[in-house]
Write a protein that holds these residues in place. Sequence first.
Motif, PDB file in Angstrom:
ATOM      1  N   MET A 102     -48.296  78.858 142.605  1.00 29.50           N
ATOM      2  CA  MET A 102     -47.788  79.650 141.483  1.00 29.50           C
ATOM      3  C   MET A 102     -46.985  78.742 140.562  1.00 29.50           C
ATOM      4  SD  MET A 102     -44.835  82.047 143.238  1.00 29.50           S
ATOM      5  CE  MET A 102     -43.421  81.372 144.124  1.00 29.50           C
ATOM      6  N   VAL A 103     -47.015  79.085 139.274  1.00 28.47           N
ATOM      7  CA  VAL A 103     -46.330  78.297 138.252  1.00 28.47           C
ATOM      8  C   VAL A 103     -45.402  79.222 137.477  1.00 28.47           C
ATOM      9  CG1 VAL A 103     -46.588  76.715 136.307  1.00 28.47           C
ATOM     10  CG2 VAL A 103     -48.398  76.854 138.049  1.00 28.47           C
ATOM     11  N   ILE A 104     -44.137  78.776 137.357  1.00 24.26           N
ATOM     12  CA  ILE A 104     -43.157  79.580 136.640  1.00 24.26           C
ATOM     13  C   ILE A 104     -42.561  78.747 135.515  1.00 24.26           C
ATOM     14  CG2 ILE A 104     -41.058  80.954 136.764  1.00 24.26           C
ATOM     15  CD1 ILE A 104     -42.753  80.140 140.004  1.00 24.26           C
ATOM     16  N   PHE A 105     -42.792  79.155 134.289  1.00 25.19           N
ATOM     17  CA  PHE A 105     -42.197  78.521 133.117  1.00 25.19           C
ATOM     18  C   PHE A 105     -40.819  79.141 132.869  1.00 25.19           C
ATOM     19  CE2 PHE A 105     -46.654  77.770 132.705  1.00 25.19           C
ATOM     20  CZ  PHE A 105     -46.762  76.544 132.057  1.00 25.19           C
ATOM     21  N   GLY A 106     -39.857  78.281 132.549  1.00 26.20           N
ATOM     22  CA  GLY A 106     -38.522  78.770 132.267  1.00 26.20           C
ATOM     23  C   GLY A 106     -37.590  78.734 133.457  1.00 26.20           C
ATOM     24  N   ARG A 107     -38.044  78.155 134.585  1.00 28.90           N
ATOM     25  CA  ARG A 107     -37.186  78.010 135.753  1.00 28.90           C
ATOM     26  C   ARG A 107     -37.142  76.539 136.159  1.00 28.90           C
ATOM     27  NH1 ARG A 107     -33.638  80.569 135.427  1.00 28.90           N
ATOM     28  NH2 ARG A 107     -33.033  80.162 137.589  1.00 28.90           N
TER      29      ARG A 107
END
Length: 238
Positions: free
Chosen positions: A74-79
């Motif tokens: 999973m990829v989380i932008f903004g963390r």
Amino acid sequence: MVTQLPSSTSKGIIYPESDGQPMADNTKQFELIVLIKKNLDLLFANDANVFVAGDLLWYPVEGDNTNRRAPDVMVIFGRPKGDRGSYKQWEEGNIPPQVVFEILSPSNTVKEMIVKYKFYEQYGVEEYYLYDPDKYELSGWLRSHDQLAEISQMTGWVSPRLGIRFELSDGELQIYRPDGQPFLTYLELAQQIEQTQLELAQERQRTEQERQRAEQAQSQLEALRTLLQAKGINPDEL
């Protein structure tokens, strides 16, 4: 997944960091998970606010420790990057993973995959990619309002968030970076680095040889000037 000690919040609710399930059922599934995860790490290595995780439990709702999933990637932008025992969304600015990947294994059931799809749709995933390495089938879904809509043609598809391109070459999944370079395995990356280092060493050797030849030519020229001057000849007038 490696079993770890459970974590807890100030409210005393325990959020386990392992679901007791293996990361992969076979070598093919494992290699694909690692390939995608590590290449995404490299792709976003210089962006401190993109967090990439593999087989990490995601808890979307505070107070509910049974409602969870562990996407293969999973990829989380903004963390920010960093180690986590699990991804508790309420502690992460309430930002859900925007992109998730699942690699099918023989043990996955249709019911299980439907439940995962509904979970990702409900909790804000923008892009969901599913690959079956045994059937060479690649599927994808893109968020449209409150739903994940199926992507009709995955061959040549470019992820809006990641910028990577998906291809199926001879049935095998191929993923390309935004610069057109393919995702590489650890072994391929190591071989590429080794080849680059060899080429740099060869270039340094050529440069050193050219420097030595230039010094030798200069030394010979100075010796000739000295010889001419000893004979009373001005070399600058020749």
